[in-house]
Design a protein around this motif. Structure first.
Motif, PDB file in Angstrom:
ATOM      1  N   TYR A   1       7.679  -3.515   9.980  1.00 27.85           N
ATOM      2  CA  TYR A   1       6.699  -2.844   9.118  1.00 27.85           C
ATOM      3  C   TYR A   1       5.332  -2.782   9.798  1.00 27.85           C
ATOM      4  O   TYR A   1       4.684  -1.730   9.833  1.00 27.85           O
ATOM      5  N   HIS A   2       4.883  -3.917  10.354  1.00 25.33           N
ATOM      6  CA  HIS A   2       3.561  -3.938  10.997  1.00 25.33           C
ATOM      7  C   HIS A   2       3.525  -3.069  12.259  1.00 25.33           C
ATOM      8  O   HIS A   2       2.525  -2.404  12.522  1.00 25.33           O
TER       9      HIS A   2
ATOM     10  N   TYR B   1       5.326  -0.325  12.653  1.00 27.56           N
ATOM     11  CA  TYR B   1       5.297   1.057  12.144  1.00 27.56           C
ATOM     12  C   TYR B   1       3.890   1.423  11.664  1.00 27.56           C
ATOM     13  O   TYR B   1       3.363   2.494  11.984  1.00 27.56           O
ATOM     14  N   LYS B   2       3.269   0.511  10.922  1.00 28.74           N
ATOM     15  CA  LYS B   2       1.942   0.773  10.364  1.00 28.74           C
ATOM     16  C   LYS B   2       0.920   1.000  11.483  1.00 28.74           C
ATOM     17  O   LYS B   2       0.084   1.912  11.410  1.00 28.74           O
ATOM     18  N   GLU B   3       1.016   0.172  12.515  1.00 25.83           N
ATOM     19  CA  GLU B   3       0.081   0.275  13.639  1.00 25.83           C
ATOM     20  C   GLU B   3       0.270   1.591  14.404  1.00 25.83           C
ATOM     21  O   GLU B   3      -0.694   2.270  14.754  1.00 25.83           O
TER      22      GLU B   3
ATOM     23  N   LYS C   1      -0.294   4.711  11.686  1.00 21.30           N
ATOM     24  CA  LYS C   1      -1.527   4.675  10.879  1.00 21.30           C
ATOM     25  C   LYS C   1      -1.247   5.031   9.417  1.00 21.30           C
ATOM     26  O   LYS C   1      -2.134   5.448   8.672  1.00 21.30           O
ATOM     27  N   ASP C   2       0.013   4.864   8.999  1.00 16.19           N
ATOM     28  CA  ASP C   2       0.428   5.154   7.623  1.00 16.19           C
ATOM     29  C   ASP C   2      -0.019   3.994   6.726  1.00 16.19           C
ATOM     30  O   ASP C   2       0.412   2.855   6.907  1.00 16.19           O
ATOM     31  N   GLU C   3      -0.889   4.268   5.762  1.00 11.04           N
ATOM     32  CA  GLU C   3      -1.419   3.225   4.879  1.00 11.04           C
ATOM     33  C   GLU C   3      -0.694   3.172   3.530  1.00 11.04           C
ATOM     34  O   GLU C   3      -1.162   2.533   2.578  1.00 11.04           O
TER      35      GLU C   3
ATOM     36  N   THR D   1       3.623  -0.692   0.710  1.00  8.18           N
ATOM     37  CA  THR D   1       5.000  -0.931   1.165  1.00  8.18           C
ATOM     38  C   THR D   1       5.605  -2.171   0.519  1.00  8.18           C
ATOM     39  O   THR D   1       4.969  -3.228   0.446  1.00  8.18           O
TER      40      THR D   1
ATOM     41  N   ASN E   1       6.460   3.056   0.510  1.00 10.55           N
ATOM     42  CA  ASN E   1       7.482   2.879   1.545  1.00 10.55           C
ATOM     43  C   ASN E   1       8.270   1.610   1.237  1.00 10.55           C
ATOM     44  O   ASN E   1       7.789   0.724   0.527  1.00 10.55           O
TER      45      ASN E   1
END
Length: 494
Positions: free
Chosen positions: A406-407, A409-411, A414-416, A419, A261
């Motif tokens: 970004y953080h 979105y990740k939270e 749950k997309d690991e 990036t 990403n």
């Protein structure tokens, strides 16, 4: 099929790359786009072994196809040289599980150097190719970084004049000092009484004024642009996303073909559009995370499908993103219509007349690679401080917005996926805001005392670009109203 350029509004087609770079903006007010997006002709594994300059050639030769190999390599080698303070040109730093693509190692410590170091070379070659006899007047509006980078790039370049408009009180003190201390007999800068959108709209009006163009022609001048609307700005930005993927691959951080990403702090939409073009060229990019500050017109657009600039303009600590009219979004809109110039022109007319437009469900689906997010001032400050406290890695306020989003979105997702975050400016470019984030209070000290304190607190050296303006004399003091921009241009050229 031979690659040529056409206007997103349909009135110009079969334009060569060098002609599109010279013109900057199409005569119908549209932006130049290639008639197709070329695919990379080397594998990512092959590209991963190349230097930045070699990668630049492999990407740019596909878009700038009327430049010879010798011409293009000459432009690349003149641009990406010792004016960058790192050999890699765009290093990747790993911090807190993400990869920060440092785009600020050029002479003005911001990502605009990546494209504006090469644009003057591309333009002077284009002028020779097209037998241009007039002096080229680069006319540009800036929200802070483009202005200095363009002035530095074009300073004393033969056959050019450069005129920059910036919003008075709408840029950081370092940004302003970088512009008003710029040397060069052909450099001119004016602070306008208004915001960036006022400056950008004023510049676009000047480009669209045929009578004014005729007056300039009589005096031996022709206008061009160094803004991100110029395809000569956009194409070099594609390079660093290709290069970043290659560096992750050669460093063993990802496997060949693994998708990544990309998160980009976004105002005028050019930088994230370059990442999108890299994806279309074959770079394995999954999601494009479009990070906005409190001027969240792009976040709202990706949520709702309605672009609406009818809102309060907010001055933030990430001023290069304080934008309500994202010019480069027009290129994505054009692609989302299936390159239907008539449909795109109608939407842009609606934006001009009413301040908003709404895309169709099919167009919205076309843009589903993009994820919108935004971060407010408090969240941005928390992100900068938290990252520094835990890792010792310091970022500026624009990169802080991207990191925050970004953080988030990740939270939420749950997309690991690994990036890359575009780190668009040195912390020293916005030292007051960065120090405030670290210490929790605004300093009333002089700008350079703040810079020295930030260096003491962070242990990070002060870039030469900042040291240079510490004692440099102010050479430009022009101010003007938005309605007087045309007269100001004439005054500079008189």
């Amino acid at each position: 099929m031979e690659l040529s350029y056409q206007s997103t509004r349909g009135k110009e087609a079969n334009v060569t790359a060098s002609q599109a770079i010279l013109k900057g903006l199409a005569a119908d007010g549209g932006l130049f786009m290639p008639c197709f997006i070329p695919r990379l002709d080397k594998t990512m594994k092959e590209l991963s072994t190349l230097t930045y300059q070699e990668t630049a050639y492999e990407v740019m030769k596909l878009f700038l196809n009327d430049y010879t190999e010798e011409e293009l390599k000459g432009c690349i080698n003149s641009a990406y040289d010792s004016k960058f303070d790192t050999e890699e040109i765009a290093p990747l730093a790993k911090a807190d599980g993400a990869y920060y693509l440092e785009l600020y190692h050029g002479s003005t410590i911001a990502f605009k150097d990546m494209a504006l170091s090469i644009l003057p070379h591309l333009m002077t070659v284009a002028a020779k190719k097209n037998q241009v006899k007039n002096k080229i007047v680069i006319l540009t509006a800036t929200s802070g970084d483009t202005g200095k980078a363009a002035m530095a790039g074009f300073a004393d370049v033969e056959g050019t004049e450069i005129i920059v408009f910036y919003p008075k009180n709408g840029v950081s003190r370092v940004q302003e000092l970088q512009m008003v201390t710029q040397k060069g007999t052909n450099t001119h800068v004016a602070a306008i009484h208004g915001n960036f959108d006022d400056a950008q709209t004023g510049v676009k009006k000047i480009f669209g004024d045929k009578e004014f163009a005729a007056q300039l022609e009589k005096k031996g001048y022709q206008l061009s642009s160094a803004n991100s609307i110029n395809i000569g700005r956009l194409v070099p930005q594609v390079v660093y996303y290709v290069y970043a993927y290659g560096k992750l691959l050669s460093g063993g951080e990802i496997s060949d073909g693994e998708r990544i990403n990309v998160a980009v702090p976004t105002g005028n939409f050019g930088n994230i559009l370059a990442a999108y073009l890299a994806k279309q060229m074959g770079v394995p990019i999954e999601k494009l995370i479009c990070a906005s500050n409190e001027n969240k017109v792009l976040y709202d657009f990706f949520q709702s499908g309605t672009y609406d600039r009818n809102r309060d303009f907010i001055l933030t600590s990430s001023p290069s993103m304080d934008i309500l009219i994202s010019s480069n979004l027009e290129r994505l809109i054009y692609l989302s219509t299936g390159c239907d110039a008539e449909e795109n022109a109608a939407l842009m007319k609606e934006l001009s007349e009413t301040g908003s437009y709404t895309v169709t469900p099919a167009m919205k689906k076309f843009m589903e690679d993009f994820i919108g997010g935004f971060a407010g001032e408090a969240e941005n400050q928390r992100t900068i401080k938290d990252l520094f406290d835990r890792t010792g890695y310091l970022i500026d306020t624009h990169t802080g917005v991207a990191s925050s989003v970004y953080h988030q979105y990740k939270e939420q997702s749950k997309d690991e996926t690994k990036t890359v975050i575009a780190s668009t400016a040195s912390p020293y470019k916005f030292s007051g805001s960065v120090l405030e984030a670290l210490e929790g209070e605004k300093s009333a000290e002089d700008e350079f005392k703040i810079i020295d304190r930030l260096s003491n607190v962070s242990g990070i050296f002060i870039p030469q670009a900042v040291e240079e303006i510490r004692t440099a004399p102010v050479l430009h003091q022009t101010e003007c109203d938005v309605d007087n921009m045309k007269e100001t241009v004439m005054g500079f050229l008189a």
